[in-house]
Design an enzyme around this catalytic site. Structure first.
Site, PDB file in Angstrom:
ATOM      1  N   LYS A   1       1.115   4.161  -3.162  1.00 41.97           N
ATOM      2  CA  LYS A   1       0.765   5.581  -3.036  1.00 41.97           C
ATOM      3  C   LYS A   1       1.971   6.470  -3.398  1.00 41.97           C
ATOM      4  CE  LYS A   1      -3.575   5.059  -1.753  1.00 41.97           C
ATOM      5  NZ  LYS A   1      -4.683   5.402  -2.660  1.00 41.97           N
TER       6      LYS A   1
ATOM      7  N   TYR B   1       0.813  -1.223   0.000  1.00 42.36           N
ATOM      8  CA  TYR B   1       0.000   0.000   0.000  1.00 42.36           C
ATOM      9  C   TYR B   1       0.847   1.275   0.000  1.00 42.36           C
ATOM     10  CZ  TYR B   1      -3.706   3.269   1.426  1.00 42.36           C
ATOM     11  OH  TYR B   1      -4.573   4.338   1.504  1.00 42.36           O
TER      12      TYR B   1
HETATM   13  N1  NAP Z   1      -9.280   5.605   5.128  1.00 43.74           N
HETATM   14  C1  NAP Z   1      -8.093   6.180   5.263  1.00 43.74           C
HETATM   15  O1  NAP Z   1      -7.590   6.385   6.376  1.00 43.74           O
HETATM   16  C2  NAP Z   1      -7.341   6.618   4.045  1.00 43.74           C
HETATM   17  C3  NAP Z   1      -6.170   7.378   4.229  1.00 43.74           C
HETATM   18  C4  NAP Z   1      -5.467   7.805   3.129  1.00 43.74           C
HETATM   19  C5  NAP Z   1      -5.924   7.500   1.869  1.00 43.74           C
HETATM   20  N2  NAP Z   1      -7.060   6.745   1.706  1.00 43.74           N
HETATM   21  C6  NAP Z   1      -7.506   6.462   0.351  1.00 43.74           C
HETATM   22  O2  NAP Z   1      -8.834   6.917   0.189  1.00 43.74           O
HETATM   23  C7  NAP Z   1      -9.444   6.199  -0.871  1.00 43.74           C
HETATM   24  C8  NAP Z   1     -10.802   5.717  -0.431  1.00 43.74           C
HETATM   25  O3  NAP Z   1     -10.630   4.745   0.582  1.00 43.74           O
HETATM   26  P1  NAP Z   1     -11.624   4.541   1.817  1.00 43.74           P
HETATM   27  O4  NAP Z   1     -10.812   4.703   3.044  1.00 43.74           O
HETATM   28  O5  NAP Z   1     -12.848   5.319   1.635  1.00 43.74           O
HETATM   29  O6  NAP Z   1     -11.878   2.966   1.667  1.00 43.74           O
HETATM   30  P2  NAP Z   1     -13.212   2.108   1.439  1.00 43.74           P
HETATM   31  O7  NAP Z   1     -14.296   2.542   2.348  1.00 43.74           O
HETATM   32  O8  NAP Z   1     -12.733   0.681   1.493  1.00 43.74           O
HETATM   33  O9  NAP Z   1     -13.639   2.477  -0.052  1.00 43.74           O
HETATM   34  C9  NAP Z   1     -12.887   2.080  -1.146  1.00 43.74           C
HETATM   35  C10 NAP Z   1     -13.737   2.253  -2.385  1.00 43.74           C
HETATM   36  O10 NAP Z   1     -12.950   1.847  -3.522  1.00 43.74           O
HETATM   37  C11 NAP Z   1     -13.718   0.947  -4.277  1.00 43.74           C
HETATM   38  N3  NAP Z   1     -12.891   0.069  -5.089  1.00 43.74           N
HETATM   39  C12 NAP Z   1     -11.946  -0.817  -4.732  1.00 43.74           C
HETATM   40  N4  NAP Z   1     -11.445  -1.442  -5.802  1.00 43.74           N
HETATM   41  C13 NAP Z   1     -12.096  -0.935  -6.876  1.00 43.74           C
HETATM   42  C14 NAP Z   1     -12.033  -1.171  -8.265  1.00 43.74           C
HETATM   43  N5  NAP Z   1     -11.215  -2.098  -8.799  1.00 43.74           N
HETATM   44  N6  NAP Z   1     -12.828  -0.437  -9.088  1.00 43.74           N
HETATM   45  C15 NAP Z   1     -13.672   0.484  -8.584  1.00 43.74           C
HETATM   46  N7  NAP Z   1     -13.802   0.736  -7.278  1.00 43.74           N
HETATM   47  C16 NAP Z   1     -13.021   0.020  -6.437  1.00 43.74           C
HETATM   48  C17 NAP Z   1     -14.542   0.179  -3.254  1.00 43.74           C
HETATM   49  O11 NAP Z   1     -15.609  -0.500  -3.871  1.00 43.74           O
HETATM   50  P3  NAP Z   1     -16.258  -1.845  -3.256  1.00 43.74           P
HETATM   51  O12 NAP Z   1     -17.279  -1.435  -2.240  1.00 43.74           O
HETATM   52  O13 NAP Z   1     -16.865  -2.505  -4.455  1.00 43.74           O
HETATM   53  O14 NAP Z   1     -15.144  -2.640  -2.655  1.00 43.74           O
HETATM   54  C18 NAP Z   1     -14.977   1.360  -2.388  1.00 43.74           C
HETATM   55  O15 NAP Z   1     -16.038   2.031  -2.993  1.00 43.74           O
HETATM   56  C19 NAP Z   1      -8.464   5.091  -1.250  1.00 43.74           C
HETATM   57  O16 NAP Z   1      -7.715   5.462  -2.389  1.00 43.74           O
HETATM   58  C20 NAP Z   1      -7.556   5.007  -0.046  1.00 43.74           C
HETATM   59  O17 NAP Z   1      -6.292   4.485  -0.360  1.00 43.74           O
HETATM   60  C21 NAP Z   1      -7.774   6.315   2.759  1.00 43.74           C
END
Ligand code: NAP
Length: 250
Positions: A168, A164
């Site tokens: 990034k 991961y």
């Molecule tokens: N949460 C944190 O602390 C954090 C911190 C820094 C960055 N981020 C980034 O923020 C972004 C959103 O993450 P989140 O925390 O909101 O996680 P999340 O709740 O797990 O949401 C991830 C989303 O991405 C979708 N996804 C995964 N693989 C996909 C694919 N092949 N095609 C289309 N959609 C796909 C998932 O769909 P499904 O429901 O179908 O799985 C879900 O809608 C990510 O890029 C993550 O790396 C998160």
């Protein structure tokens, strides 16, 4: 004129909240989701909240899915104002240490977090260039910042993992290179750091809400003409002091 914003992975978490917030600003939000049932459910919830939301099937790892989504946006809207590459996954092997990493996991994470972003961006770029002020937001992370991750006094000093964080870091370079290519166009390309938010990605362990994380994407998606391009911007994680926002080191 309608302003349109496509958000990948918008059916839950930070992506869903980003769609909700952009919807409240009067944008037409294109709710990218790989699963139709989850996408339509999100679309309904956003519409119930007053947003002009449209579900679009979009698996960022599927070439045909990406192609069809771009075709649909072109047919329906002719141009695209905002692309938020938000879809992302986190995976690990064994106890998470670099030495435990399998290539299968590394490939899986890069497919979504890096290759998926390039595929979707390239498919949507002609439409973004037709908009008066296109904006691309790549949802990255502070764990992609090599400077932050190797700071012995920083909050991530004890974290060591390959798939991961390195995906990034790659995404940060992808962001910088698109910004360079597009510097003589109105399109701005930036990487967002939402901060550590409670979502399914981390077993809901984050200390920020998904809506707080989404505010970072919204800020970068609505930058004025004199705003920056080619930066990693967002939540600054410090072990003391109030919450702050700004540019992070690469
Ligand atoms: N949460 C944190 O602390 C954090 C911190 C820094 C960055 N981020 C980034 O923020 C972004 C959103 O993450 P989140 O925390 O909101 O996680 P999340 O709740 O797990 O949401 C991830 C989303 O991405 C979708 N996804 C995964 N693989 C996909 C694919 N092949 N095609 C289309 N959609 C796909 C998932 O769909 P499904 O429901 O179908 O799985 C879900 O809608 C990510 O890029 C993550 O790396 C998160």
């Amino acid at each position: 004129m309608t302003t349109t914003a496509l958000i990948t992975g918008a059916n839950k978490g930070i992506g869903f909240q980003t769609a909700r917030l952009l919807g409240t600003r009067g944008m037409t939000v294109l709710v990218g989701a790989r699963d139709a049932d989850r996408g339509k459910l999100a679309e309904r919830e956003l519409r119930d909240g007053g947003a002009d939301a449209r579900f679009v099937q979009l698996d960022v790892t599927g070439e045909e899915s990406v192609r069809q989504a771009a075709k649909w946006v072109e047919t329906e809207f002719g141009a695209l104002d905002v692309l938020i590459n938000n879809a992302g996954i986190a995976r690990g092997d064994g106890d998470g240490r670099p030495s435990q990493t399998t290539l299968a996991t590394l490939r899986e994470v890069y497919e979504t977090n890096v290759f998926g972003v390039v595929a979707v961006t390239n498919a949507m770029l002609p439409l973004l260039l037709r908009a008066p002020a296109g904006r691309i937001v790549n949802v990255s992370s502070e764990v992609g910042s090599i400077a932050s991750m190797t700071d012995p006094a920083g909050p991530m000093a004890g974290m060591a993992s390959v798939p991961y964080p390195s995906s990034k870091s790659a995404l940060n370079m992808v962001t910088a290179m698109y910004a360079k290519e597009l510097r003589d166009t109105p399109v701005k390309v930036n990487a967002a750091n939402p901060g550590y938010c409670a979502t399914d990605l981390n077993g809901n362990s984050g200390f920020r809400t998904p809506a707080q994380g989404a505010e970072v994407s919204v800020h970068l998606a609505t930058l004025p003409a004199d705003g920056p391009s080619g930066v990693l911007w967002g939540h600054l994680w410090s072990t003391d002091g109030p919450e702050a926002y700004g540019v992070l080191p690469w």
